[in-house]
Design a protein around this motif. Structure first.
Motif, PDB file in Angstrom:
ATOM      1  N   LEU A  96      -8.177 -63.849 -39.844  1.00 52.07           N
ATOM      2  CA  LEU A  96      -8.410 -62.468 -39.426  1.00 52.07           C
ATOM      3  C   LEU A  96      -7.539 -62.094 -38.232  1.00 52.07           C
ATOM      4  O   LEU A  96      -7.042 -60.964 -38.140  1.00 52.07           O
ATOM      5  N   SER A  97      -7.336 -63.033 -37.332  1.00 61.38           N
ATOM      6  CA  SER A  97      -6.468 -62.778 -36.172  1.00 61.38           C
ATOM      7  C   SER A  97      -5.036 -62.517 -36.619  1.00 61.38           C
ATOM      8  O   SER A  97      -4.353 -61.636 -36.084  1.00 61.38           O
ATOM      9  N   LEU A  98      -4.581 -63.288 -37.601  1.00 59.08           N
ATOM     10  CA  LEU A  98      -3.225 -63.104 -38.115  1.00 59.08           C
ATOM     11  C   LEU A  98      -3.066 -61.734 -38.772  1.00 59.08           C
ATOM     12  O   LEU A  98      -2.079 -61.031 -38.549  1.00 59.08           O
ATOM     13  N   VAL A  99      -4.056 -61.345 -39.572  1.00 62.75           N
ATOM     14  CA  VAL A  99      -4.019 -60.020 -40.208  1.00 62.75           C
ATOM     15  C   VAL A  99      -4.046 -58.927 -39.145  1.00 62.75           C
ATOM     16  O   VAL A  99      -3.357 -57.901 -39.261  1.00 62.75           O
ATOM     17  N   ALA A 100      -4.816 -59.144 -38.077  1.00 63.55           N
ATOM     18  CA  ALA A 100      -4.911 -58.152 -37.000  1.00 63.55           C
ATOM     19  C   ALA A 100      -3.564 -57.965 -36.303  1.00 63.55           C
ATOM     20  O   ALA A 100      -3.169 -56.826 -35.999  1.00 63.55           O
ATOM     21  N   VAL A 101      -2.861 -59.053 -36.047  1.00 65.73           N
ATOM     22  CA  VAL A 101      -1.544 -58.954 -35.397  1.00 65.73           C
ATOM     23  C   VAL A 101      -0.579 -58.132 -36.249  1.00 65.73           C
ATOM     24  O   VAL A 101       0.126 -57.233 -35.756  1.00 65.73           O
ATOM     25  N   HIS A 102      -0.548 -58.441 -37.551  1.00 68.02           N
ATOM     26  CA  HIS A 102       0.337 -57.687 -38.445  1.00 68.02           C
ATOM     27  C   HIS A 102      -0.113 -56.230 -38.563  1.00 68.02           C
ATOM     28  O   HIS A 102       0.719 -55.330 -38.732  1.00 68.02           O
ATOM     29  N   SER A 103      -1.403 -55.989 -38.475  1.00 64.34           N
ATOM     30  CA  SER A 103      -1.916 -54.615 -38.539  1.00 64.34           C
ATOM     31  C   SER A 103      -1.455 -53.810 -37.332  1.00 64.34           C
ATOM     32  O   SER A 103      -1.104 -52.625 -37.460  1.00 64.34           O
ATOM     33  N   ASP A 104      -1.451 -54.431 -36.152  1.00 63.03           N
ATOM     34  CA  ASP A 104      -0.948 -53.743 -34.957  1.00 63.03           C
ATOM     35  C   ASP A 104       0.521 -53.364 -35.119  1.00 63.03           C
ATOM     36  O   ASP A 104       0.934 -52.250 -34.758  1.00 63.03           O
ATOM     37  N   ALA A 105       1.303 -54.290 -35.654  1.00 62.04           N
ATOM     38  CA  ALA A 105       2.724 -54.006 -35.863  1.00 62.04           C
ATOM     39  C   ALA A 105       2.913 -52.858 -36.852  1.00 62.04           C
ATOM     40  O   ALA A 105       3.789 -51.991 -36.668  1.00 62.04           O
ATOM     41  N   TRP A 106       2.088 -52.839 -37.893  1.00 52.74           N
ATOM     42  CA  TRP A 106       2.199 -51.774 -38.890  1.00 52.74           C
ATOM     43  C   TRP A 106       1.815 -50.418 -38.303  1.00 52.74           C
ATOM     44  O   TRP A 106       2.481 -49.404 -38.566  1.00 52.74           O
ATOM     45  N   LEU A 107       0.756 -50.382 -37.513  1.00 46.41           N
ATOM     46  CA  LEU A 107       0.332 -49.122 -36.895  1.00 46.41           C
ATOM     47  C   LEU A 107       1.448 -48.514 -36.042  1.00 46.41           C
ATOM     48  O   LEU A 107       1.707 -47.312 -36.093  1.00 46.41           O
ATOM     49  N   LEU A 108       2.092 -49.359 -35.259  1.00 43.32           N
ATOM     50  CA  LEU A 108       3.193 -48.870 -34.412  1.00 43.32           C
ATOM     51  C   LEU A 108       4.362 -48.379 -35.256  1.00 43.32           C
ATOM     52  O   LEU A 108       4.995 -47.367 -34.930  1.00 43.32           O
ATOM     53  N   SER A 109       4.650 -49.102 -36.328  1.00 44.43           N
ATOM     54  CA  SER A 109       5.783 -48.705 -37.170  1.00 44.43           C
ATOM     55  C   SER A 109       5.534 -47.346 -37.822  1.00 44.43           C
ATOM     56  O   SER A 109       6.454 -46.527 -37.926  1.00 44.43           O
ATOM     57  N   VAL A 110       4.287 -47.099 -38.251  1.00 39.64           N
ATOM     58  CA  VAL A 110       3.967 -45.801 -38.859  1.00 39.64           C
ATOM     59  C   VAL A 110       4.065 -44.682 -37.820  1.00 39.64           C
ATOM     60  O   VAL A 110       4.640 -43.621 -38.086  1.00 39.64           O
ATOM     61  N   ALA A 111       3.517 -44.916 -36.635  1.00 42.80           N
ATOM     62  CA  ALA A 111       3.540 -43.894 -35.586  1.00 42.80           C
ATOM     63  C   ALA A 111       4.974 -43.518 -35.209  1.00 42.80           C
ATOM     64  O   ALA A 111       5.310 -42.327 -35.098  1.00 42.80           O
ATOM     65  N   PHE A 112       5.819 -44.517 -35.046  1.00 46.26           N
ATOM     66  CA  PHE A 112       7.184 -44.207 -34.617  1.00 46.26           C
ATOM     67  C   PHE A 112       8.101 -43.845 -35.781  1.00 46.26           C
ATOM     68  O   PHE A 112       9.187 -43.329 -35.578  1.00 46.26           O
ATOM     69  N   PHE A 113       7.643 -44.091 -37.001  1.00 51.04           N
ATOM     70  CA  PHE A 113       8.313 -43.517 -38.174  1.00 51.04           C
ATOM     71  C   PHE A 113       8.188 -41.998 -38.120  1.00 51.04           C
ATOM     72  O   PHE A 113       9.155 -41.261 -38.324  1.00 51.04           O
ATOM     73  N   TYR A 114       6.960 -41.531 -37.845  1.00 52.18           N
ATOM     74  CA  TYR A 114       6.752 -40.094 -37.702  1.00 52.18           C
ATOM     75  C   TYR A 114       7.534 -39.539 -36.508  1.00 52.18           C
ATOM     76  O   TYR A 114       8.095 -38.448 -36.568  1.00 52.18           O
ATOM     77  N   ALA A 115       7.553 -40.304 -35.420  1.00 50.47           N
ATOM     78  CA  ALA A 115       8.278 -39.840 -34.235  1.00 50.47           C
ATOM     79  C   ALA A 115       9.761 -39.658 -34.532  1.00 50.47           C
ATOM     80  O   ALA A 115      10.390 -38.695 -34.068  1.00 50.47           O
ATOM     81  N   ALA A 116      10.330 -40.552 -35.309  1.00 53.69           N
ATOM     82  CA  ALA A 116      11.746 -40.434 -35.667  1.00 53.69           C
ATOM     83  C   ALA A 116      11.966 -39.329 -36.693  1.00 53.69           C
ATOM     84  O   ALA A 116      12.915 -38.536 -36.585  1.00 53.69           O
ATOM     85  N   ARG A 117      11.072 -39.270 -37.683  1.00 51.64           N
ATOM     86  CA  ARG A 117      11.234 -38.284 -38.750  1.00 51.64           C
ATOM     87  C   ARG A 117      11.143 -36.861 -38.231  1.00 51.64           C
ATOM     88  O   ARG A 117      11.866 -35.970 -38.692  1.00 51.64           O
ATOM     89  N   PHE A 118      10.261 -36.633 -37.271  1.00 49.41           N
ATOM     90  CA  PHE A 118      10.083 -35.282 -36.749  1.00 49.41           C
ATOM     91  C   PHE A 118      10.779 -35.085 -35.401  1.00 49.41           C
ATOM     92  O   PHE A 118      10.440 -34.195 -34.635  1.00 49.41           O
ATOM     93  N   ARG A 119      11.709 -35.982 -35.124  1.00 52.62           N
ATOM     94  CA  ARG A 119      12.656 -35.811 -34.011  1.00 52.62           C
ATOM     95  C   ARG A 119      11.976 -35.636 -32.662  1.00 52.62           C
ATOM     96  O   ARG A 119      12.298 -34.712 -31.902  1.00 52.62           O
ATOM     97  N   PHE A 120      11.041 -36.499 -32.362  1.00 50.09           N
ATOM     98  CA  PHE A 120      10.454 -36.484 -31.031  1.00 50.09           C
ATOM     99  C   PHE A 120      11.529 -36.876 -30.026  1.00 50.09           C
ATOM    100  O   PHE A 120      12.301 -37.813 -30.259  1.00 50.09           O
ATOM    101  N   ASP A 121      11.558 -36.171 -28.910  1.00 46.87           N
ATOM    102  CA  ASP A 121      12.532 -36.532 -27.886  1.00 46.87           C
ATOM    103  C   ASP A 121      11.998 -37.686 -27.035  1.00 46.87           C
ATOM    104  O   ASP A 121      10.904 -38.208 -27.280  1.00 46.87           O
TER     105      ASP A 121
END
Length: 260
Positions: A96-121
């Motif tokens: 569960l700890s291993l899945v949690a670590v990968h889940s944190d990485a995925w959450l950040l990737s999704v958030a900053f995918f949106y940040a890049a796609r919508f051109r956040f400065d």
């Protein structure tokens, strides 16, 4: 927000920092739910006999275990593949700890995918990160390390940065000491061995799954129950996963305990 993991503002191409943060919070809440209060159902759905499975957190705070998207490239970054393969080869808490670590990485990737796609400065990206960083990670919630940090937090904040460095090094050293036995490169103990030594000898280490001998640059792992060695690829354990395993049980040993 809409169903299916999309943000409502995408249609109008107007997405704010607040929108992305709300999406992050919803997905994060879903993942925490899967790994804590609804962990029994999550465990059942991660069947090792199935294909590569992923844990998805949706903006509506619901989670699902499913196959990755068939489209290439996917519409959104995808969670780590194959979480089900390691389920029975690790202790449940470590898995569960291993899945949690990968889940944190995925959450950040999704958030900053949106940040890049919508051109956040720069200022918007920094604001988004700070908002995310104020929340405990999924790993911290699942392992309970958030509570530990609160108890260990010093009352005087002026010396916080100076005292944290040696503690972090100590924790890193302790974690390395708990790693499972990993097979190192075979070193010749005697000099002057010729090509005849390449032939199979009695007692040479063989993989408990495929029966093949050890080769250079291959990752191996030893079962702490039966002390048999296995190719990582044969038991679906990578070096990254092995770092979170305190006591490794090979598939045969896991099956024996399940039957009893």
């Amino acid at each position: 927000m809409e169903e299916g993991g999309k943000l409502g503002g995408e249609k109008n191409n107007t997405l704010s920092v607040k929108d992305v943060f709300q999406d992050f919070k919803g997905r994060r809440a879903a993942l925490i739910k899967a790994l804590t209060t609804e962990v029994e159902e999550f465990f059942k759905q991660c069947d090792p006999e199935k294909e590569n499975l992923c844990l998805f957190g949706l903006p509506n705070e619901q989670w699902e275990v499913n196959l990755p998207a068939e489209e290439v490239p996917p519409e959104l970054p995808e969670p780590v593949l194959g979480i089900n393969f390691a389920r029975d080869g690790m202790q449940e808490k470590e898995w569960l700890s291993l899945v949690a670590v990968h889940s944190d990485a995925w959450l950040l990737s999704v958030a900053f995918f949106y940040a890049a796609r919508f051109r956040f400065d720069k200022s918007d990206r920094k604001r988004l990160f700070n908002m995310i960083n104020d929340l405990p990670t999924v790993y911290e919630v699942v392992t309970g390390s958030t509570k530990k940090q609160q108890k260990e937090k010093p009352t005087v904040s002026n010396h916080r940065s100076n005292k944290s460095k040696p503690n972090s090094k100590k924790k890193a050293a302790e974690s390395q000491g708990k790693l499972p036995k990993l097979l190192q490169k075979y070193e010749e103990e005697e000099e002057g061995l010729d090509e005849k030594d390449d032939e199979e000898e009695e007692g040479e280490t063989l993989c408990g799954a495929c029966g093949e001998r050890y080769a250079e640059d291959e990752f191996w792992i030893c079962c702490d129950i039966c002390e048999m060695w296995f190719h990582g690829k044969c038991v679906k354990i990578t070096p990254a996963r092995a770092e979170f395993i305190k006591q490794y049980k090979c598939p045969p040993c896991s099956n024996k305990r399940a039957r009893t």
